[in-house]
Design a protein around this motif. Sequence first.
Motif, PDB file in Angstrom:
ATOM      1  N   SER A 134       0.825  -1.214   0.000  1.00 33.45           N
ATOM      2  CA  SER A 134       0.000   0.000   0.000  1.00 33.45           C
ATOM      3  C   SER A 134       0.855   1.258   0.000  1.00 33.45           C
ATOM      4  N   HIS A 135       1.919   1.244   0.800  1.00 37.34           N
ATOM      5  CA  HIS A 135       2.826   2.398   0.854  1.00 37.34           C
ATOM      6  C   HIS A 135       3.456   2.646  -0.520  1.00 37.34           C
ATOM      7  N   GLN A 136       3.943   1.595  -1.153  1.00 39.61           N
ATOM      8  CA  GLN A 136       4.588   1.743  -2.458  1.00 39.61           C
ATOM      9  C   GLN A 136       3.576   2.155  -3.530  1.00 39.61           C
ATOM     10  N   LEU A 137       2.358   1.623  -3.432  1.00 36.91           N
ATOM     11  CA  LEU A 137       1.326   1.975  -4.414  1.00 36.91           C
ATOM     12  C   LEU A 137       0.974   3.456  -4.355  1.00 36.91           C
ATOM     13  N   ARG A 138       1.000   4.042  -3.163  1.00 30.96           N
ATOM     14  CA  ARG A 138       0.726   5.480  -3.050  1.00 30.96           C
ATOM     15  C   ARG A 138       1.748   6.288  -3.857  1.00 30.96           C
ATOM     16  N   LEU A 139       3.005   5.899  -3.769  1.00 28.65           N
ATOM     17  CA  LEU A 139       4.048   6.606  -4.510  1.00 28.65           C
ATOM     18  C   LEU A 139       3.898   6.392  -6.016  1.00 28.65           C
ATOM     19  N   LEU A 140       3.611   5.155  -6.407  1.00 20.64           N
ATOM     20  CA  LEU A 140       3.447   4.849  -7.828  1.00 20.64           C
ATOM     21  C   LEU A 140       2.240   5.565  -8.425  1.00 20.64           C
ATOM     22  N   LYS A 141       1.172   5.641  -7.646  1.00 19.83           N
ATOM     23  CA  LYS A 141      -0.043   6.312  -8.103  1.00 19.83           C
ATOM     24  C   LYS A 141       0.184   7.817  -8.229  1.00 19.83           C
ATOM     25  N   ALA A 142       0.933   8.393  -7.298  1.00 21.75           N
ATOM     26  CA  ALA A 142       1.204   9.836  -7.317  1.00 21.75           C
ATOM     27  C   ALA A 142       1.913  10.259  -8.599  1.00 21.75           C
ATOM     28  N   LEU A 143       2.734   9.373  -9.151  1.00 24.14           N
ATOM     29  CA  LEU A 143       3.445   9.685 -10.398  1.00 24.14           C
ATOM     30  C   LEU A 143       2.728   9.135 -11.630  1.00 24.14           C
ATOM     31  N   ARG A 144       1.493   8.664 -11.418  1.00 23.75           N
ATOM     32  CA  ARG A 144       0.663   8.145 -12.507  1.00 23.75           C
ATOM     33  C   ARG A 144       1.291   6.951 -13.225  1.00 23.75           C
ATOM     34  N   LEU A 145       2.009   6.134 -12.477  1.00 28.46           N
ATOM     35  CA  LEU A 145       2.547   4.904 -13.050  1.00 28.46           C
ATOM     36  C   LEU A 145       1.533   3.779 -12.962  1.00 28.46           C
ATOM     37  N   VAL A 146       0.683   3.836 -11.950  1.00 27.77           N
ATOM     38  CA  VAL A 146      -0.401   2.860 -11.810  1.00 27.77           C
ATOM     39  C   VAL A 146      -1.704   3.615 -11.565  1.00 27.77           C
ATOM     40  N   ARG A 147      -2.802   2.913 -11.798  1.00 30.05           N
ATOM     41  CA  ARG A 147      -4.127   3.445 -11.465  1.00 30.05           C
ATOM     42  C   ARG A 147      -4.850   2.405 -10.644  1.00 30.05           C
ATOM     43  N   GLN A 148      -5.819   2.855  -9.888  1.00 28.05           N
ATOM     44  CA  GLN A 148      -6.544   1.938  -9.015  1.00 28.05           C
ATOM     45  C   GLN A 148      -8.042   2.113  -9.187  1.00 28.05           C
ATOM     46  N   ARG A 149      -8.752   1.021  -8.928  1.00 31.76           N
ATOM     47  CA  ARG A 149     -10.206   1.075  -8.907  1.00 31.76           C
ATOM     48  C   ARG A 149     -10.678   0.225  -7.747  1.00 31.76           C
ATOM     49  N   LYS A 150     -11.753   0.670  -7.134  1.00 29.17           N
ATOM     50  CA  LYS A 150     -12.311  -0.036  -5.985  1.00 29.17           C
ATOM     51  C   LYS A 150     -13.469  -0.907  -6.442  1.00 29.17           C
ATOM     52  N   GLU A 151     -13.511  -2.090  -5.858  1.00 31.86           N
ATOM     53  CA  GLU A 151     -14.633  -3.007  -6.063  1.00 31.86           C
ATOM     54  C   GLU A 151     -14.977  -3.554  -4.680  1.00 31.86           C
ATOM     55  N   GLY A 152     -15.991  -2.976  -4.074  1.00 29.69           N
ATOM     56  CA  GLY A 152     -16.294  -3.329  -2.695  1.00 29.69           C
ATOM     57  C   GLY A 152     -15.177  -2.839  -1.798  1.00 29.69           C
ATOM     58  N   LYS A 153     -14.633  -3.745  -1.009  1.00 29.66           N
ATOM     59  CA  LYS A 153     -13.530  -3.387  -0.116  1.00 29.66           C
ATOM     60  C   LYS A 153     -12.161  -3.585  -0.764  1.00 29.66           C
ATOM     61  N   LEU A 154     -12.148  -4.199  -1.929  1.00 31.14           N
ATOM     62  CA  LEU A 154     -10.874  -4.474  -2.602  1.00 31.14           C
ATOM     63  C   LEU A 154     -10.474  -3.318  -3.510  1.00 31.14           C
ATOM     64  N   VAL A 155      -9.164  -3.073  -3.568  1.00 24.38           N
ATOM     65  CA  VAL A 155      -8.609  -2.067  -4.469  1.00 24.38           C
ATOM     66  C   VAL A 155      -7.752  -2.804  -5.488  1.00 24.38           C
ATOM     67  N   PHE A 156      -8.099  -2.654  -6.759  1.00 22.38           N
ATOM     68  CA  PHE A 156      -7.369  -3.308  -7.842  1.00 22.38           C
ATOM     69  C   PHE A 156      -6.446  -2.299  -8.516  1.00 22.38           C
ATOM     70  N   THR A 157      -5.252  -2.759  -8.840  1.00 27.06           N
ATOM     71  CA  THR A 157      -4.231  -1.900  -9.430  1.00 27.06           C
ATOM     72  C   THR A 157      -3.834  -2.417 -10.798  1.00 27.06           C
ATOM     73  N   SER A 158      -3.647  -1.495 -11.735  1.00 25.92           N
ATOM     74  CA  SER A 158      -3.145  -1.818 -13.072  1.00 25.92           C
ATOM     75  C   SER A 158      -2.218  -0.686 -13.507  1.00 25.92           C
ATOM     76  N   LEU A 159      -1.522  -0.902 -14.602  1.00 24.77           N
ATOM     77  CA  LEU A 159      -0.665   0.166 -15.131  1.00 24.77           C
ATOM     78  C   LEU A 159      -1.526   1.329 -15.589  1.00 24.77           C
ATOM     79  N   ASP A 160      -0.999   2.518 -15.473  1.00 21.38           N
ATOM     80  CA  ASP A 160      -1.758   3.696 -15.865  1.00 21.38           C
ATOM     81  C   ASP A 160      -1.937   3.775 -17.378  1.00 21.38           C
ATOM     82  N   ASP A 161      -0.904   3.432 -18.133  1.00 19.94           N
ATOM     83  CA  ASP A 161      -1.031   3.436 -19.594  1.00 19.94           C
ATOM     84  C   ASP A 161       0.073   2.594 -20.229  1.00 19.94           C
ATOM     85  N   GLU A 162       0.015   2.495 -21.545  1.00 17.22           N
ATOM     86  CA  GLU A 162       0.954   1.626 -22.268  1.00 17.22           C
ATOM     87  C   GLU A 162       2.387   2.150 -22.251  1.00 17.22           C
TER      88      GLU A 162
END
Length: 104
Positions: A59-87
């Motif tokens: 979670s800590h690392q994902l916050r940093l990655l998300k801040a630089l738009r390297l990954v994006r997240q979406r919530k589904e219920g209580k789960l947070v799914f992560t994928s690359l932000d773009d190609e």
Amino acid sequence: SVAAARRTMPDPSLVTGMAETFKILGDPNRLRIVIAVSHAELCTVDIAQALGITESAVSHQLRLLKALRLVRQRKEGKLVFTSLDDEHIEDLLRIARRHSTEAM
């Protein structure tokens, strides 16, 4: 030669942004997270299990990655799914892997 190099130099703020991207990807755990989610969208629990680190660390690392738009997240219920932000991130991974393989 010097004049040509100066003309091709990007704006300093762009260079700073590029350096931040490389700095963030320079951490092995963050890079492993990016590689993991480059293959499939994963929840935090799955990333932690795949990498053998705690969910808190992920979670800590994902916050940093998300801040630089390297990954994006979406919530589904209580789960947070992560994928690359773009190609473009996939391109960076592919080029870095190819370069590292050639260097060996």
